[in-house]
Design a protein around this motif. Structure first.
Motif, PDB file in Angstrom:
ATOM      1  N   GLY A   1       0.816  -1.208   0.000  1.00 19.71           N
ATOM      2  CA  GLY A   1       0.000   0.000   0.000  1.00 19.71           C
ATOM      3  C   GLY A   1       0.851   1.260   0.000  1.00 19.71           C
ATOM      4  N   ALA A   2       1.943   1.266   0.785  1.00 16.01           N
ATOM      5  CA  ALA A   2       2.816   2.437   0.855  1.00 16.01           C
ATOM      6  C   ALA A   2       3.516   2.690  -0.475  1.00 16.01           C
ATOM      7  CB  ALA A   2       3.838   2.251   1.971  1.00 16.01           C
ATOM      8  N   ILE A   3       3.940   1.625  -1.157  1.00 17.25           N
ATOM      9  CA  ILE A   3       4.588   1.780  -2.468  1.00 17.25           C
ATOM     10  C   ILE A   3       3.595   2.332  -3.493  1.00 17.25           C
ATOM     11  CG2 ILE A   3       5.597   0.519  -4.412  1.00 17.25           C
ATOM     12  CD1 ILE A   3       6.935  -1.323  -2.388  1.00 17.25           C
ATOM     13  N   ILE A   4       2.362   1.849  -3.453  1.00 18.34           N
ATOM     14  CA  ILE A   4       1.342   2.373  -4.372  1.00 18.34           C
ATOM     15  C   ILE A   4       1.105   3.859  -4.103  1.00 18.34           C
ATOM     16  CG2 ILE A   4      -1.120   2.253  -4.963  1.00 18.34           C
ATOM     17  CD1 ILE A   4      -0.935  -0.764  -4.579  1.00 18.34           C
ATOM     18  N   GLY A   5       1.129   4.249  -2.818  1.00 15.19           N
ATOM     19  CA  GLY A   5       1.018   5.671  -2.495  1.00 15.19           C
ATOM     20  C   GLY A   5       2.135   6.478  -3.139  1.00 15.19           C
ATOM     21  N   TRP A   6       3.369   5.928  -3.137  1.00 17.16           N
ATOM     22  CA  TRP A   6       4.497   6.604  -3.786  1.00 17.16           C
ATOM     23  C   TRP A   6       4.298   6.657  -5.297  1.00 17.16           C
ATOM     24  CZ3 TRP A   6       8.114   5.327  -7.486  1.00 17.16           C
ATOM     25  CH2 TRP A   6       9.202   6.195  -7.615  1.00 17.16           C
ATOM     26  N   ASP A   7       3.823   5.555  -5.892  1.00 21.60           N
ATOM     27  CA  ASP A   7       3.568   5.539  -7.334  1.00 21.60           C
ATOM     28  C   ASP A   7       2.584   6.646  -7.718  1.00 21.60           C
ATOM     29  OD1 ASP A   7       5.233   3.380  -7.845  1.00 21.60           O
ATOM     30  OD2 ASP A   7       3.646   1.893  -7.663  1.00 21.60           O
ATOM     31  N   LEU A   8       1.515   6.772  -6.934  1.00 23.21           N
ATOM     32  CA  LEU A   8       0.498   7.784  -7.232  1.00 23.21           C
ATOM     33  C   LEU A   8       1.055   9.191  -7.069  1.00 23.21           C
ATOM     34  CD1 LEU A   8      -2.559   6.151  -5.407  1.00 23.21           C
ATOM     35  CD2 LEU A   8      -2.152   6.246  -7.878  1.00 23.21           C
ATOM     36  N   PHE A   9       1.871   9.413  -6.056  1.00 19.37           N
ATOM     37  CA  PHE A   9       2.418  10.753  -5.798  1.00 19.37           C
ATOM     38  C   PHE A   9       3.455  11.144  -6.842  1.00 19.37           C
ATOM     39  CE2 PHE A   9       5.458  13.643  -3.755  1.00 19.37           C
ATOM     40  CZ  PHE A   9       4.600  14.646  -3.326  1.00 19.37           C
ATOM     41  N   SER A  10       4.288  10.193  -7.254  1.00 25.75           N
ATOM     42  CA  SER A  10       5.398  10.508  -8.157  1.00 25.75           C
ATOM     43  C   SER A  10       5.012  10.488  -9.626  1.00 25.75           C
ATOM     44  CB  SER A  10       6.548   9.517  -7.928  1.00 25.75           C
ATOM     45  OG  SER A  10       6.160   8.204  -8.312  1.00 25.75           O
ATOM     46  N   GLY A  11       3.822   9.966  -9.926  1.00 29.68           N
ATOM     47  CA  GLY A  11       3.432   9.853 -11.329  1.00 29.68           C
ATOM     48  C   GLY A  11       3.986   8.616 -12.001  1.00 29.68           C
ATOM     49  N   ALA A  12       4.531   7.697 -11.206  1.00 34.06           N
ATOM     50  CA  ALA A  12       5.039   6.436 -11.772  1.00 34.06           C
ATOM     51  C   ALA A  12       3.872   5.509 -12.068  1.00 34.06           C
ATOM     52  CB  ALA A  12       6.013   5.777 -10.799  1.00 34.06           C
ATOM     53  N   LEU A  13       4.072   4.649 -13.040  1.00 34.11           N
ATOM     54  CA  LEU A  13       3.026   3.676 -13.361  1.00 34.11           C
ATOM     55  C   LEU A  13       3.057   2.514 -12.381  1.00 34.11           C
ATOM     56  CD1 LEU A  13       2.923   3.276 -17.242  1.00 34.11           C
ATOM     57  CD2 LEU A  13       1.318   4.459 -15.763  1.00 34.11           C
ATOM     58  N   ILE A  14       1.909   2.047 -12.009  1.00 33.64           N
ATOM     59  CA  ILE A  14       1.805   0.861 -11.164  1.00 33.64           C
ATOM     60  C   ILE A  14       1.932  -0.367 -12.054  1.00 33.64           C
ATOM     61  CG2 ILE A  14       0.302  -0.444  -9.609  1.00 33.64           C
ATOM     62  CD1 ILE A  14      -1.011   2.247  -8.869  1.00 33.64           C
ATOM     63  N   ASP A  15       2.838  -1.256 -11.708  1.00 25.57           N
ATOM     64  CA  ASP A  15       3.000  -2.500 -12.464  1.00 25.57           C
ATOM     65  C   ASP A  15       1.887  -3.448 -12.029  1.00 25.57           C
ATOM     66  OD1 ASP A  15       3.708  -4.971 -13.523  1.00 25.57           O
ATOM     67  OD2 ASP A  15       5.854  -4.570 -13.368  1.00 25.57           O
TER      68      ASP A  15
END
Length: 487
Positions: free
Chosen positions: A103-117
């Motif tokens: 969940g924390a990594i997904i939060g980072w993905d959403l904040f940074s604009g990175a794509l979720i694998d």
């Protein structure tokens, strides 16, 4: 500075030890077969061994979900997961550290604009469903086998207790080893891309990779958490879900250890691949879910009357809350750290559809006809590129991954000072010579660098076939290291 930021990972490790240690020795302590002190010591020792020796497999899958590329970002991600786990640990629930870090990594993905694998995410979420079910099945099978042996052998009660106690110790050791191997990725996996550690030769006897050094530090934190705060959750697992006799407690620990082993063992994966058998994905599964599934399996086998369903409902509710809470805490903490404390929580990654990138995409079997008009354009992050591509074409997950890998701009520069850092490491002489030929050159994309190495030496070329999976995985680890080194 790295040591300061790593403290959040150590806090997460402490929280994992305080919570997840219950999953390997909780039933033994709850049935009074082993003292808490002995359980904590054994758990700590073998968690460390499991993390250092076998922790690499699950860490790779977690890295696929989101490669946190700034040390402050890794700090916040680990802290958000730790706060989530600590909160539910205080409430006495055996929560999933895996769910918290995902969940924390997904939060980072959403904040940074990175794509979720999403492929990696589906694998991990599927394990959350599969692990308690598998554990319940294993516990039922093991209980019938062990109970049948006990009934037929006519072992005296006192001897049976002694054998069960030894069995619980051995099963707990196996479970602790598997816990370290499978869950160390949750503790320090996000720090691997930003780690400053170098490989270390210990008196010429053995080598500790940079990742293994991180795993050791994280595992020590787990051991400390077990010893200082693990007793409460151990008693919840051992007593709160259902009343267990010592033999049932042994079965629950064995089933839990078996599930963790299946999802963490690179050796097992290699064995299955060599025999043409589909391999089990190496993902950090939830030991909390596995042990609860084991206890429930035994309880259901006995009719289900002894199961405390209210407690089970509370545990399942905590599982549902964990990833959601971690996403929210991570996202808003990243916002605060970046905008209030002026710490860079992610390194922007640009994506450009250069002529080379468009050609690479075609070579990988993906047509560029649908988005040819985007050629030459740059995008500030993967999310922006993906949104623009979606407006022009429908794409599969594989096609999206090919496009992203081809267009990511990294600007690698091969310098003499950095080349010196790979000498004496796990690179072969032929691989080092190929890198030295590229000294002074700059590469816009990672794949251009990889292709240049492959053209210079066959030792940098991937091999075809399922049997080469282990070789290719090791080669990709070396390439990933070089990408970070020369960036």
């Amino acid at each position: 500075m790295f040591a300061v930021f790593l403290t959040s990972g150590l806090f997460l490790g402490w929280s994992l030890g305080a919570n997840d240690a219950a999953n390997v020795f909780g039933t033994a302590v709850g049935t009074r077969m082993i003292s808490f002190r002995r359980a904590a010591i054994l758990c700590g020792i073998f968690v460390i061994l499991g993390a250092v020796i076998s922790g690499a497999g699950a860490a790779e899958t977690l890295g696929d979900l989101g490669a946190v590329n700034a040390i402050a970002g890794a700090f916040v991600v680990a802290l958000a997961a730790a706060i989530t786990v600590y909160w539910l640990t205080v409430l006495g629930y055996p929560v999933s550290t895996t769910q918290a870090i995902v969940g924390a990594i997904i939060g980072w993905d959403l904040f940074s604009g990175a794509l979720i694998d999403y492929a990696a995410l589906v694998e991990i979420v599927a394990s959350w469903v599969a692990s308690p079910i598998l554990a319940a099945i294993f516990s039922v099978i093991l209980y019938k086998i062990i109970a049948g042996i006990v009934m037929r052998s006519g072992i005296h009660m006192f001897k049976l207790d002694a054998l069960t106690r030894y069995g619980l110790i051995i099963a707990g050791i196996a479970g602790a080893y598997s816990l370290g191997a499978n869950n160390i990725a949750n503790v320090v996996g996000v720090f691997i891309p930003v780690s400053p550690f170098q490989d270390l030769n210990v008196f010429g006897l053995f080598k500790l990779t940079a990742a293994q050094q991180l795993f050791f530090i994280g595992a020590v934190a787990i051991a400390v958490g077990t010893f200082t705060y693990g007793k409460r959750v151990m008693l919840t697992v051992g007593e709160g879900i259902a009343d267990l006799l010592p033999v049932a407690a042994l079965v629950a620990v064995l089933a839990n250890a078996l599930v963790l082993f299946l999802f963490a063992s690179q050796d097992l994966e290699g064995l299955l691949i060599r025999h043409g058998i589909p391999s089990i994905p190496l993902v950090p599964v939830s030991s909390s879910q596995a042990i609860v599934g084991s206890v429930l399996g035994i309880g259901l086998l006995k009719g289900g009357r002894a199961i405390r369903w209210r407690m089970v409902g509370g545990i399942v509710g905590a599982w549902a809350v964990t990833p959601i809470a971690a996403v929210i805490i991570s996202f808003f903490s990243l916002f605060i750290v970046q905008n209030v404390f002026q710490q860079r929580t992610f390194t922007p990654v640009e994506y450009t559809l250069t002529a080379e990138a468009m050609q690479r995409i075609e070579q990988q079997g993906v047509s560029t006809a649908g988005f040819a008009e985007l050629s030459g354009r740059s995008f500030p992050n993967a999310f922006s590129l993906d949104r623009e591509l979606s407006a022009h074409m429908k794409k599969t997950g594989r096609e999206r991954n090919v496009i992203m890998a081809a267009t990511e701009v990294v600007n690698l520069r091969v310098t003499a000072s950095q080349i010196q850092k790979i000498k004496g490491r796990w690179f072969t002489d032929g691989q080092i010579k190929a890198v030295e030929v590229l000294r002074g050159r700059t590469f816009t994309h990672n794949w251009l660098f990889d292709d240049a190495l492959a053209a210079l030496s066959p030792e940098w070329r991937l091999k075809d076939g399922q049997s080469a999976k282990e070789y290719n995985a090791e080669l990709n680890r070396k390439l990933d290291y070089l990408h970070r080194l020369f960036r």
